[in-house]
Scaffold this motif. Structure first.
Motif, PDB file in Angstrom:
ATOM      1  N   SER A 191       0.823  -1.214   0.000  1.00 46.55           N
ATOM      2  CA  SER A 191       0.000   0.000   0.000  1.00 46.55           C
ATOM      3  C   SER A 191       0.851   1.256   0.000  1.00 46.55           C
ATOM      4  O   SER A 191       0.357   2.343  -0.313  1.00 46.55           O
ATOM      5  N   GLN A 192       2.133   1.132   0.355  1.00 49.03           N
ATOM      6  CA  GLN A 192       3.005   2.304   0.437  1.00 49.03           C
ATOM      7  C   GLN A 192       3.839   2.504  -0.830  1.00 49.03           C
ATOM      8  O   GLN A 192       4.729   3.356  -0.859  1.00 49.03           O
ATOM      9  N   GLY A 193       3.523   1.740  -1.872  1.00 48.66           N
ATOM     10  CA  GLY A 193       4.283   1.888  -3.127  1.00 48.66           C
ATOM     11  C   GLY A 193       4.133   3.275  -3.736  1.00 48.66           C
ATOM     12  O   GLY A 193       5.098   3.870  -4.207  1.00 48.66           O
ATOM     13  N   LEU A 194       2.921   3.788  -3.734  1.00 55.19           N
ATOM     14  CA  LEU A 194       2.694   5.128  -4.275  1.00 55.19           C
ATOM     15  C   LEU A 194       3.426   6.177  -3.446  1.00 55.19           C
ATOM     16  O   LEU A 194       4.017   7.113  -3.986  1.00 55.19           O
ATOM     17  N   ALA A 195       3.401   6.012  -2.111  1.00 55.84           N
ATOM     18  CA  ALA A 195       4.099   6.955  -1.240  1.00 55.84           C
ATOM     19  C   ALA A 195       5.587   6.979  -1.556  1.00 55.84           C
ATOM     20  O   ALA A 195       6.222   8.041  -1.553  1.00 55.84           O
ATOM     21  N   LEU A 196       6.170   5.806  -1.846  1.00 52.74           N
ATOM     22  CA  LEU A 196       7.593   5.736  -2.173  1.00 52.74           C
ATOM     23  C   LEU A 196       7.887   6.523  -3.443  1.00 52.74           C
ATOM     24  O   LEU A 196       8.860   7.297  -3.506  1.00 52.74           O
ATOM     25  N   ASN A 197       7.068   6.346  -4.476  1.00 52.11           N
ATOM     26  CA  ASN A 197       7.287   7.085  -5.720  1.00 52.11           C
ATOM     27  C   ASN A 197       7.167   8.592  -5.505  1.00 52.11           C
ATOM     28  O   ASN A 197       7.950   9.378  -6.048  1.00 52.11           O
ATOM     29  N   LEU A 198       6.190   9.003  -4.701  1.00 52.32           N
ATOM     30  CA  LEU A 198       5.974  10.418  -4.473  1.00 52.32           C
ATOM     31  C   LEU A 198       7.122  11.049  -3.695  1.00 52.32           C
ATOM     32  O   LEU A 198       7.575  12.155  -4.005  1.00 52.32           O
ATOM     33  N   VAL A 199       7.593  10.362  -2.663  1.00 53.79           N
ATOM     34  CA  VAL A 199       8.641  10.947  -1.834  1.00 53.79           C
ATOM     35  C   VAL A 199       9.974  10.977  -2.582  1.00 53.79           C
ATOM     36  O   VAL A 199      10.775  11.905  -2.425  1.00 53.79           O
ATOM     37  N   VAL A 200      10.239   9.998  -3.429  1.00 53.34           N
ATOM     38  CA  VAL A 200      11.460  10.007  -4.248  1.00 53.34           C
ATOM     39  C   VAL A 200      11.422  11.169  -5.236  1.00 53.34           C
ATOM     40  O   VAL A 200      12.416  11.885  -5.424  1.00 53.34           O
ATOM     41  N   ALA A 201      10.264  11.374  -5.886  1.00 55.08           N
ATOM     42  CA  ALA A 201      10.136  12.473  -6.837  1.00 55.08           C
ATOM     43  C   ALA A 201      10.281  13.823  -6.141  1.00 55.08           C
ATOM     44  O   ALA A 201      10.920  14.743  -6.664  1.00 55.08           O
ATOM     45  N   ALA A 202       9.702  13.949  -4.942  1.00 53.38           N
ATOM     46  CA  ALA A 202       9.809  15.206  -4.208  1.00 53.38           C
ATOM     47  C   ALA A 202      11.252  15.488  -3.805  1.00 53.38           C
ATOM     48  O   ALA A 202      11.731  16.629  -3.901  1.00 53.38           O
ATOM     49  N   ALA A 203      11.963  14.472  -3.350  1.00 58.35           N
ATOM     50  CA  ALA A 203      13.368  14.648  -2.969  1.00 58.35           C
ATOM     51  C   ALA A 203      14.204  15.051  -4.185  1.00 58.35           C
ATOM     52  O   ALA A 203      15.099  15.897  -4.086  1.00 58.35           O
TER      53      ALA A 203
END
Length: 673
Positions: A191-203
């Protein structure tokens, strides 16, 4: 969780530590690596639980000051990401390289739970302190990862789901961690796969913004695998010095260079300082061909490992040489100029205010009562270029029961006694303008939480309304009380303080300013009279400590002008009324009488004059000769004389007046020190 879950969690970690096979083998390698470090390197006991560690405010401030440039750059990216996840109960943390959370975005309603869980400002998430966590494991490995629920080493944190990505500085060093966490989440780790993509893009975007901000004098080369995203959202970037050598890079840029030269990206010394042609099949001479004036599809480059990419070269900004660059402070508006008559500290503060005025940063003005906080706020608004109104509200002057309706407004029929048509709140009235919150330290805690929501979401909800209204406001707040101390005593929210003081201005009290005489003359002119201060009256005013600051000074001068009279009748020759001590308020004259003794210092203080380089012999303290010599040595600097004698400036000023040294003191003050 039931007690059995705690027991099974401890048994699983202990079994792993003993090398026994894992049940199901579902743990991520990054999690198992962190567990191994916690057991073998940090010597943590999985059976010993520990709540989140929140560092003291003073220590937090040190961490924030160290990370301030990165926090400033990252803030807009964090707020945009938080808005994208609105309603999903995510919390955003920015942790520094020490694992301390230096910035935070989360729901106000969950503040208590978030603080206890460590998803809050000042939380410390290093592995040696908190065990396995997304922030701690990211700091240890340098990689983006997920630590989901029972992945945490400490059972206290097993209800959290955390996703983190590293933020690297321009030299390839890990500078911070961006963490996206939930107090409550689905059990499935996926369920946290989307969160990982978002936080990597933000960083990645934070790193790019940081590189662009600090590499204005270098060529910047940005890369993308797609020409359509090259100019709007590139994948990686590097900066090149004047000789075409690698000077800075984003993390993705470091990986790109390392792959091109078949190196380990962690070997940063092998990347920084190397020529561009070490990594690509072109050199710095070709950079002009990669500018944005050519279509992105034509800006193709080839790396030494054979990869084909699209590139965008940005020229360095042209900077004047130091010899030809005009060193001029920020221009002051007339409103800002009127706040000083030549005090160096005040002038420096006003030039800082002039630079801050066009920005949208919230400003906190600290200063004593009457020091001119609202005048400064109005001047900042006037120089801001904002088209809306300047709306001021004194948080200490309105009853607590009415303050909410005044700030947020209300709809018709919201409460008994309200206007039949409702009322627009002051926050909404400041749309596209400036909201000045005077004495913000006296705002009730409940309203502080609502104001924090307005600042974070740019929306206001009037009383009785169901739908919020969008507002564009710039907030300038002020207080005569140190807000940091109010935070310590629990009277003011720490998260609100950090939202209000993106820039902090400290107004000096009038007694510490060197332009007191000039301010007195300017106020007399502003009163529209032809009055001037006599020497004796001026000395009395200069000697007064002015606890009420500019407000008190203005009242005293208005009183003196009224008692001095209005001069001759109309048509008479030009005439000026001189204000004498008799025209001043009784309170000032009474204070002067209290210090009317015959000597400047008691007899046993005469040695202090000798030690300070005063009269050669032991003169009677307070004589004309003694004080005249010391004034001459200090070039008329009354503050220096007072420091040498160990008395207040007001005492020295009064003695100057009684010994009739005012004219000579003014002459000495013009000599170079």
């Amino acid at each position: 969780m039931p007690p059995q879950s705690y027991v099974s969690h401890i048994k699983e970690i202990e079994a792993f530590g003993l090398g026994q096979p894992m049940h199901g083998g579902s743990r991520d390698e990054a999690v198992l690596g962190s567990w191994r470090r916690c057991l073998d390197h940090h010597r943590l006991d999985p059976a010993r639980t520990c709540e989140a560690v929140i560092v003291p405010e003073g220590q937090l401030r040190q961490h924030q000051e160290e990370s301030e440039p990165l926090i400033r750059i990252a803030r807009s990216g964090l707020e945009r990401l938080y808005q994208q996840l609105k309603g999903l109960d995510y919390v955003l943390l920015l942790a520094d390289r020490h694992g301390v959370a230096v910035d935070f975005l989360g729901r106000d309603a969950d503040t208590g739970d978030l603080r206890r869980a460590g998803l809050y400002l000042g939380a410390e998430w290093r592995e040696d302190r908190a065990g396995t966590s997304a922030v701690g494991a990211c700091l240890a490995t340098g990689d983006a990862l997920i630590v989901h629920q029972s992945d945490h080493f400490d059972f206290t944190h097993t209800r959290l789901s955390c996703t983190a990505a590293p933020i690297y500085d321009l030299r390839g060093e890990l500078a911070a961690v961006l963490d996206l966490s939930q107090l409550r989440s689905p059990e499935e780790r996926a369920s946290q796969g989307l969160a990982l993509n978002l936080v990597v893009a933000a960083a990645r975007r934070v790193e790019l913004a940081n590189l662009m901000a600090q590499s204005r004098r270098d060529w910047v080369l940005r890369f993308s695998q797609s020409p359509d995203f090259l100019d709007v959202d590139p994948d990686a970037a590097i900066a090149l010095d004047a000789h075409g050598r690698i000077n800075a890079m984003t993390h993705a840029g470091a990986r790109l260079l390392a792959a091109a030269a078949r190196l380990d990206w962690r070997q940063r010394h092998a990347l920084i300082g190397q020529p561009l042609e070490r990594f690509f099949q072109f050199d710095a001479r070709h950079l002009p061909n990669l500018r944005a004036d050519r279509p992105a599809q034509q800006r193709i480059v080839r790396a030494c490992d054979g990869r084909v990419l699209f590139a965008h070269a940005i020229e360095p900004m042209r900077v004047l040489s130091p010899a030809s660059r005009p060193v001029t402070p920020a221009p002051l508006s007339s409103a800002l100029q009127a706040l000083s008559a030549g005090d160096p500290a005040m002038d420096a503060l006003l030039h800082k205010a002039a630079r801050l005025a066009p920005q949208n940063l919230p400003i906190l003005v600290q200063g004593e009562t009457g020091a001119g906080k609202e005048f400064l706020a109005r001047a900042i608004h006037g120089a801001s270029g904002r088209s809306g109104a300047f709306v001021a509200i004194n948080c200490a002057a309105i009853p607590e029961s009415l303050l909410e309706s005044e700030l947020f407004g209300y709809l018709p029929g919201s409460w008994t006694g309200g206007a039949s048509k409702g009322r627009q709140g002051l926050i909404e009235a400041a749309h596209r303008g400036t909201l000045f919150l005077d004495e913000i330290g006296d705002m009730p805690l409940a309203l502080q939480a609502k104001l924090l929501r307005v600042l974070s979401e740019s929306q206001v909800l009037p009383l009785g309304a169901r739908e919020p209204r969008t507002v564009d406001i710039r907030v300038v707040s002020a207080s005569h009380r140190p807000l940091a101390e109010l935070v310590q005593s629990g009277q003011f929210r720490q998260d609100l303080l950090y939202r209000l003081n993106a820039a902090e201005l400290h107004l000096p009290p009038l007694r510490q300013r060197r332009d007191l005489g000039g301010m007195m003359d300017r106020m007399l002119v502003d009163l529209g009279s032809q009055h001037s201060l006599g020497e004796a009256a001026r000395a009395m005013l200069l000697a007064h400590p002015w606890p009420g600051n500019l407000r008190e000074l203005n009242n005293v001068l208005r009183y003196a002008v009224a008692l001095c009279g209005d001069g001759p009748q109309a048509g008479a020759a030009a005439w000026e009324c001189v204000i004498e001590p008799a025209h001043l308020p009784d309170s000032l004259q009474a204070a002067d009488v209290l210090d009317a003794g015959p000597s400047l210092l008691p007899m046993d203080s005469a040695a202090g004059l000798d030690a300070a380089g005063g009269a050669g012999g032991r003169c009677q303290p307070g004589t004309v000769v003694e004080l005249e010599q010391l004034l001459a040595q200090c070039h008329g600097n009354v503050s220096e004389v007072a420091r040498r004698l160990g008395v207040s400036r007001s005492t020295v000023h009064r003695r100057i007046q009684r010994l009739q040294l005012g004219v000579r003191c003014a002459r000495w003050s013009k000599r170079p020190s």
